[in-house]
Design a protein around this motif. Structure first.
Motif, PDB file in Angstrom:
ATOM      1  N   PRO A 482       0.797  -1.234   0.000  1.00 29.44           N
ATOM      2  CA  PRO A 482       0.000   0.000   0.000  1.00 29.44           C
ATOM      3  C   PRO A 482       0.830   1.285   0.000  1.00 29.44           C
ATOM      4  CG  PRO A 482      -0.937  -1.596   1.522  1.00 29.44           C
ATOM      5  CD  PRO A 482       0.380  -2.157   1.084  1.00 29.44           C
ATOM      6  N   SER A 483       1.836   1.390   0.883  1.00 33.86           N
ATOM      7  CA  SER A 483       2.601   2.638   0.968  1.00 33.86           C
ATOM      8  C   SER A 483       3.393   2.877  -0.316  1.00 33.86           C
ATOM      9  CB  SER A 483       3.545   2.598   2.179  1.00 33.86           C
ATOM     10  OG  SER A 483       4.433   1.507   2.080  1.00 33.86           O
ATOM     11  N   ALA A 484       3.980   1.816  -0.882  1.00 34.05           N
ATOM     12  CA  ALA A 484       4.741   1.957  -2.136  1.00 34.05           C
ATOM     13  C   ALA A 484       3.815   2.353  -3.280  1.00 34.05           C
ATOM     14  CB  ALA A 484       5.455   0.643  -2.456  1.00 34.05           C
ATOM     15  N   ALA A 505      -2.878  11.237  -1.789  1.00 35.95           N
ATOM     16  CA  ALA A 505      -2.165   9.965  -1.935  1.00 35.95           C
ATOM     17  C   ALA A 505      -0.905   9.946  -1.078  1.00 35.95           C
ATOM     18  CB  ALA A 505      -1.813   9.726  -3.402  1.00 35.95           C
ATOM     19  N   GLY A 506      -0.203  11.091  -1.008  1.00 36.63           N
ATOM     20  CA  GLY A 506       0.998  11.171  -0.187  1.00 36.63           C
ATOM     21  C   GLY A 506       0.705  10.960   1.286  1.00 36.63           C
ATOM     22  N   GLN A 512      -0.253   4.531   5.766  1.00 30.19           N
ATOM     23  CA  GLN A 512      -0.105   3.084   5.579  1.00 30.19           C
ATOM     24  C   GLN A 512       1.170   2.561   6.235  1.00 30.19           C
ATOM     25  OE1 GLN A 512      -2.214   1.005   4.265  1.00 30.19           O
ATOM     26  NE2 GLN A 512      -3.669   2.298   3.169  1.00 30.19           N
ATOM     27  N   ASP A 513       2.238   3.357   6.190  1.00 23.74           N
ATOM     28  CA  ASP A 513       3.512   2.924   6.787  1.00 23.74           C
ATOM     29  C   ASP A 513       4.286   4.152   7.257  1.00 23.74           C
ATOM     30  OD1 ASP A 513       5.887   1.861   7.578  1.00 23.74           O
ATOM     31  OD2 ASP A 513       6.319   0.797   5.721  1.00 23.74           O
ATOM     32  N   ASP A 518      10.032   6.510   1.206  1.00 21.54           N
ATOM     33  CA  ASP A 518       9.440   7.014  -0.037  1.00 21.54           C
ATOM     34  C   ASP A 518       8.242   7.917   0.236  1.00 21.54           C
ATOM     35  OD1 ASP A 518      11.236   5.639  -1.542  1.00 21.54           O
ATOM     36  OD2 ASP A 518       9.896   3.994  -2.063  1.00 21.54           O
ATOM     37  N   ALA A 519       7.413   7.509   1.166  1.00 20.09           N
ATOM     38  CA  ALA A 519       6.187   8.257   1.443  1.00 20.09           C
ATOM     39  C   ALA A 519       6.512   9.681   1.904  1.00 20.09           C
ATOM     40  CB  ALA A 519       5.357   7.521   2.493  1.00 20.09           C
ATOM     41  N   TYR A 520       7.457   9.815   2.837  1.00 21.55           N
ATOM     42  CA  TYR A 520       7.857  11.156   3.301  1.00 21.55           C
ATOM     43  C   TYR A 520       8.468  11.963   2.155  1.00 21.55           C
ATOM     44  CZ  TYR A 520       7.113   9.721   8.161  1.00 21.55           C
ATOM     45  OH  TYR A 520       6.554   9.301   9.338  1.00 21.55           O
ATOM     46  N   GLU A 521       9.321  11.308   1.368  1.00 20.18           N
ATOM     47  CA  GLU A 521      10.007  12.022   0.284  1.00 20.18           C
ATOM     48  C   GLU A 521       9.014  12.577  -0.733  1.00 20.18           C
ATOM     49  OE1 GLU A 521      14.343   9.796   0.045  1.00 20.18           O
ATOM     50  OE2 GLU A 521      12.728   9.131  -1.271  1.00 20.18           O
TER      51      GLU A 521
END
Length: 643
Positions: A482-484, A505-506, A512-513, A518-521
């Motif tokens: 999910p996070s990816a 989405a971000g 999700q994680d 990646d999510a923070y970036e």
């Protein structure tokens, strides 16, 4: 039809012109008979040429002779082609026939070590004494040879020492006295131990080969995707100093998977260089250069160094800025008495560095030729050479050659994803998007590494080909983590100008994680580009609480201060320097080129020029780096040089 006299002089290779693949023709059917003509095909007279006759022909007894006698003769012919002598050569006609009946042939590899082990197994199966132990049909032999050419596992298996002993007992049973039974039992026990040892060795070698080759292909895929991501900033017109790079979906990082496989392979056969070399490549791709150098030490310092390890060490040195040391290492290797393939390997490496694509393509062609004429220089060399030539051809805009190489590579390893993935990329280069999508879709349906493939295809659509954002979005949504998935959706939606959806989405990716870098970036990057510097800094500080050693988050903090109307350059420099020390998400060269601008804004011209020189040392051939270097030199008053 049973030919009964197959031998080299009765086989003619007919090739009407150099471009024709040619055809092997069978001559002289003087002794041939139709299968089923039992009265005629029963042997009694010696018919045929002794060196290529089967045991049933050589026995001169009234026993049936069927099509399997021709399989034996084909095996004897192939044996001679490999070992440069027939399998049996007696003092005279009768001695040769006696050897054919009673002795086992010397394995071809004992006469010519360059003969591949699987090919030797095929030949020896053809030369079994009992027709039932050979291939049942010529088609079965043909299929096994095709498997060998493709690099697949063959069906033939070598006879164990125990099996050979049992066959010999059956042949000589009338000569064996009763007392020999006791000796036979003892011999069987000894041979049994050897047989188990041989089976174990073959099993280990097969496991080693499979692990190393599959790992090498995963590393090629990861390297290719990294190159695609290197093009993100320039293809999008965005600030390269702000744009992060996505990692792989968490549970399917091909580099880490490859490293795990290579660690197992290294333990299986510690003295083989293949696994050690590819393991070092994996470490470099993971940013662990020091650990990679330690892994390369033995191969580089050996009396007969492994040349691919030398070029990898040279690459690490260049990345560090030690170009003189790198060149010295390569020249030292060239002073050694190198094989042709080793010289060619260094030429290919130099060609890639200088962007001399014709030199690279010619070098890979020679490597392919070397591998086709004998044993591969190292495991997977011919396959990697084929893929390398295809990539070079793709870069040189020779799409037809690229497609040819990728299709051949896919035939060699039909279960691997990389060749088909590259073929899809070639179709994209031809702007045949529908054909590319069909290739990717077929590959997705058959692979069991769907997240890995979906992330790679997303990278192509999102980073290399503008106008393909909808397809990029489709492939991002196929990722199961999910996070990816949401991190990639966020970046793609941003490219499409759908900013609220991108932000949503971000945020969902982080939810999700909370430890997904990646999510923070992605969300921080989006907010920085949308001018929401306060939100971006708050998010990055939260991210650093979860991931305190993340250089890319520090880099993004620096970008947020540069893009702030107040431009707190001192903070920007401090955060970017910290990110550079930890290893930023987009590389030292890009960081140095942007630090140079920051230093100029604060009047530190010499420091700025030092950063410029460092950026050029690390990646002087990058368009983004050259652009930033030019801007910095112009701002520093060195206009002609900057222009």
């Amino acid at each position: 039809v049973i030919h009964r006299d197959l031998k080299p002089s009765n086989l003619m290779f007919d090739r009407p012109n150099p471009d024709s693949p040619g055809r092997l023709r069978i001559l002289d059917f003087g002794l041939a008979r139709l299968e089923g003509q039992e009265a005629i095909t029963l042997s009694g007279d010696v018919l045929g040429t002794p060196q290529y006759m089967s045991p049933e022909q050589a026995k001169r007894k009234k026993i049936p002779v069927d099509h399997r006698t021709d399989i034996y003769s084909l095996g004897a012919t192939l044996y001679e082609a490999l070992a440069l002598r027939p399998p049996f050569q007696g003092r005279d006609h009768n001695d040769t026939l006696s050897q054919i009946i009673e002795r086992d042939p010397v394995p071809p590899r004992q006469l010519n070590p360059r003969v591949p082990r699987d090919l030797e197994t095929i030949v020896l199966k053809c030369l079994r004494k009992e027709p039932a132990d050979r291939y049942g049909t010529a088609e079965a032999l043909s299929q096994d040879l095709r498997r060998f050419v493709r690099g697949d596992a063959i069906e033939a298996r070598g006879q164990t020492a125990l099996e050979r002993f049992a066959r010999k007992l059956a042949r000589d049973r009338l000569r064996i006295a009763g007392a020999a039974v006791v000796l036979a039992v003892l011999a069987v026990l000894g041979w049994q131990a050897n047989a188990w040892q041989e089976v174990s060795r073959q099993h280990i070698e097969r496991a080693y080969d499979e692990k190393v080759l599959s790992a090498a292909l995963r590393l090629e895929l990861a390297s290719l995707v990294q190159k695609s991501r290197a093009g993100e900033p320039s293809s999008r017109g965005l600030d390269p100093g702000s744009l992060p790079k996505l990692s792989w979906p968490l549970h399917q990082d091909p580099v880490q998977d490859a490293l795990n496989s290579l660690n197992v392979a290294r333990n299986l056969l510690p003295n083989r260089a293949d696994a050690q070399y590819h393991r070092a490549r994996a470490l470099v791709l993971l940013g662990k250069e020091k650990e990679a150098e330690k892994s390369l030490e033995g191969m580089v310092a050996a009396k007969s160094p492994f040349v691919p390890a030398i070029t990898l060490q040279a690459e690490i040195l260049e990345k560090r800025g030690a170009r003189d040391e790198s060149e010295s290492l390569l020249k030292g290797a060239e002073l050694l008495v190198l094989d042709d393939w080793e010289k060619t390997w260094i030429e290919i490496w130099r060609g890639w560095k200088a962007k001399e694509l014709p030199q690279v393509i010619a070098g890979y062609s020679r490597l392919i030729d070397f591998s086709s004429r004998g044993r591969e220089p190292f495991l997977g060399c011919s396959l990697l050479a084929r893929l390398g030539r295809g990539e070079a051809a793709l870069e040189a805009k020779d799409i037809a050659q690229a497609l040819k190489d990728f299709n051949v590579a896919e035939c060699l390893v039909p279960d691997a994803s990389l060749p088909a993935f590259l073929a899809g990329k070639a179709w994209l280069a031809l702007r045949k998007n529908d054909e590319a999508e069909r290739v990717f879709q077929r590959l997705f349906e058959r692979t069991d590494r769907k997240d890995e493939l979906a992330a790679a295809v997303w990278s192509l659509y999102a980073c290399d080909w503008e106008g393909q954002e909808e397809k990029a979005l489709t492939w991002a949504e196929r990722i199961s983590v999910p996070s990816a998935r949401e991190a990639r959706r966020a970046l793609t939606l941003y490219y499409r100008g759908r900013f609220p959806e991108a932000e949503e989405a971000g945020l969902k990716a982080i939810e999700q994680d909370p430890k997904d870098l990646d999510a923070y970036e992605q969300l921080a990057f989006i907010w920085i580009m949308l001018g929401k510097q306060r939100e971006a800094r708050q998010l990055l500080e939260e991210g650093l609480e979860q991931l305190p050693d993340s250089g890319s988050l520090y880099q993004l903090l620096g970008s947020s201060y540069i893009r702030d109307p107040g431009k707190d350059i001192d903070k920007a420099i401090r955060y970017r320097e910290r990110g550079n020390q930890l290893g930023g998400g987009w590389g030292e060269a890009m960081t140095c080129s942007y630090l140079a601008k920051c230093y100029l804004w604060t009047g530190q011209s010499e420091r700025a020029l030092e950063m410029v020189r460092r950026a050029q040392e690390v990646a002087g051939d990058s368009a983004d780096i050259q652009r930033n270097v030019g801007i910095t030199l112009c701002m520093a008053g060195r206009l002609p040089e900057g222009l």
